[in-house]
Design a protein around this motif. Structure first.
Motif, PDB file in Angstrom:
ATOM      1  N   MET A   1       0.864  -1.167   0.000  1.00 17.65           N
ATOM      2  CA  MET A   1       0.000   0.000   0.000  1.00 17.65           C
ATOM      3  C   MET A   1       0.913   1.233   0.000  1.00 17.65           C
ATOM      4  N   THR A   2       0.656   2.126  -0.939  1.00 19.63           N
ATOM      5  CA  THR A   2       1.449   3.345  -0.998  1.00 19.63           C
ATOM      6  C   THR A   2       1.053   4.289   0.139  1.00 19.63           C
ATOM      7  N   ASP A   3       1.901   5.274   0.388  1.00 18.36           N
ATOM      8  CA  ASP A   3       1.574   6.265   1.425  1.00 18.36           C
ATOM      9  C   ASP A   3       0.288   7.008   1.080  1.00 18.36           C
ATOM     10  N   ASP A  52      -8.536   1.133  -7.226  1.00 15.35           N
ATOM     11  CA  ASP A  52      -9.017   0.978  -8.614  1.00 15.35           C
ATOM     12  C   ASP A  52      -9.624  -0.397  -8.850  1.00 15.35           C
ATOM     13  N   MET A  53     -10.419  -0.840  -7.890  1.00  7.21           N
ATOM     14  CA  MET A  53     -11.073  -2.134  -8.008  1.00  7.21           C
ATOM     15  C   MET A  53     -12.557  -1.933  -8.287  1.00  7.21           C
ATOM     16  N   GLY A 104     -12.959  -1.858   7.996  1.00  8.22           N
ATOM     17  CA  GLY A 104     -12.306  -0.988   7.027  1.00  8.22           C
ATOM     18  C   GLY A 104     -10.862  -1.376   6.766  1.00  8.22           C
ATOM     19  N   TRP A 105     -10.099  -1.598   7.826  1.00  9.48           N
ATOM     20  CA  TRP A 105      -8.688  -1.943   7.622  1.00  9.48           C
ATOM     21  C   TRP A 105      -8.520  -3.344   7.058  1.00  9.48           C
ATOM     22  N   GLN A 106      -9.411  -4.266   7.418  1.00 11.16           N
ATOM     23  CA  GLN A 106      -9.346  -5.611   6.828  1.00 11.16           C
ATOM     24  C   GLN A 106      -9.600  -5.530   5.328  1.00 11.16           C
ATOM     25  N   VAL A 107     -10.619  -4.778   4.945  1.00 11.18           N
ATOM     26  CA  VAL A 107     -10.949  -4.625   3.528  1.00 11.18           C
ATOM     27  C   VAL A 107      -9.805  -3.922   2.784  1.00 11.18           C
ATOM     28  N   ALA A 108      -9.249  -2.871   3.381  1.00  8.14           N
ATOM     29  CA  ALA A 108      -8.146  -2.146   2.745  1.00  8.14           C
ATOM     30  C   ALA A 108      -6.959  -3.074   2.500  1.00  8.14           C
ATOM     31  N   ARG A 109      -6.611  -3.884   3.490  1.00  5.38           N
ATOM     32  CA  ARG A 109      -5.494  -4.827   3.317  1.00  5.38           C
ATOM     33  C   ARG A 109      -5.816  -5.854   2.227  1.00  5.38           C
ATOM     34  N   ASP A 110      -7.047  -6.363   2.216  1.00  6.47           N
ATOM     35  CA  ASP A 110      -7.444  -7.332   1.188  1.00  6.47           C
ATOM     36  C   ASP A 110      -7.398  -6.706  -0.201  1.00  6.47           C
ATOM     37  N   PHE A 111      -7.927  -5.494  -0.352  1.00  2.00           N
ATOM     38  CA  PHE A 111      -7.893  -4.823  -1.647  1.00  2.00           C
ATOM     39  C   PHE A 111      -6.458  -4.557  -2.079  1.00  2.00           C
ATOM     40  N   ASP A 112      -5.600  -4.199  -1.151  1.00  2.00           N
ATOM     41  CA  ASP A 112      -4.192  -3.951  -1.470  1.00  2.00           C
ATOM     42  C   ASP A 112      -3.543  -5.214  -2.009  1.00  2.00           C
ATOM     43  N   ARG A 113      -3.781  -6.337  -1.333  1.00  2.00           N
ATOM     44  CA  ARG A 113      -3.212  -7.619  -1.803  1.00  2.00           C
ATOM     45  C   ARG A 113      -3.744  -7.982  -3.180  1.00  2.00           C
ATOM     46  N   GLN A 114      -5.031  -7.773  -3.401  1.00  2.00           N
ATOM     47  CA  GLN A 114      -5.642  -8.142  -4.678  1.00  2.00           C
ATOM     48  C   GLN A 114      -5.197  -7.233  -5.824  1.00  2.00           C
ATOM     49  N   SER A 115      -4.829  -6.008  -5.501  1.00  2.00           N
ATOM     50  CA  SER A 115      -4.472  -5.062  -6.568  1.00  2.00           C
ATOM     51  C   SER A 115      -3.012  -5.225  -7.006  1.00  2.00           C
ATOM     52  N   ASN A 116      -2.234  -5.993  -6.275  1.00  2.00           N
ATOM     53  CA  ASN A 116      -0.814  -6.178  -6.637  1.00  2.00           C
ATOM     54  C   ASN A 116      -0.606  -7.392  -7.495  1.00  2.00           C
TER      55      ASN A 116
END
Length: 116
Positions: A1-3, A52-53, A104-116
């Motif tokens: 996850m970028t800054d 961007d999901m 929120g943070w669980q979803v953010a981490r999941d989206f970050d993993r999926q977007s890479n």
């Protein structure tokens, strides 16, 4: 996850957490369920945009409901505690806020993993 993404996620999650906490202050048991789902759905959809999901409203609603179901014990206790004047509403608000923040943070981490 970028800054930048972390900052955007923090803004989105903080806003949703504050809104959920406010809604959770309602002294009427169960009256916060629908507004909490709406707040969490909006949060999830906003987080999907950070990464961007494509995530549909129906998927976001299901995810929010599933997360609440996984935390039903905390939610149920907070509803019962809500019957205690003043302090109960504060407890309900705190539980609603914490569940929303965790989601929120669980979803953010999941989206970050999926977007890479």
């Amino acid at each position: 996850m970028t800054d930048s993404q972390r900052s955007d996620c923090d803004d989105i999650i903080t806003t949703a957490t504050i809104a959920a906490g406010a809604v959770g202050l309602s002294p009427i048991p169960g009256s916060d369920s629908a507004p909490l789902i709406a707040i969490q759905t909006t949060m999830i959809l906003s987080l999907s945009g950070v990464f961007d999901m494509t995530f549909t409203k129906a998927n976001a609603i299901n995810l929010a409901k599933t997360f609440i179901a996984e935390n039903i014990g905390k939610y149920a206790v907070s509803q019962v505690m809500g019957l205690i004047p003043f302090a109960g509403s504060a407890i309900k608000g705190a539980v609603a806020a914490k569940i929303t923040e965790s989601l929120g943070w669980q979803v953010a981490r999941d989206f970050d993993r999926q977007s890479n």
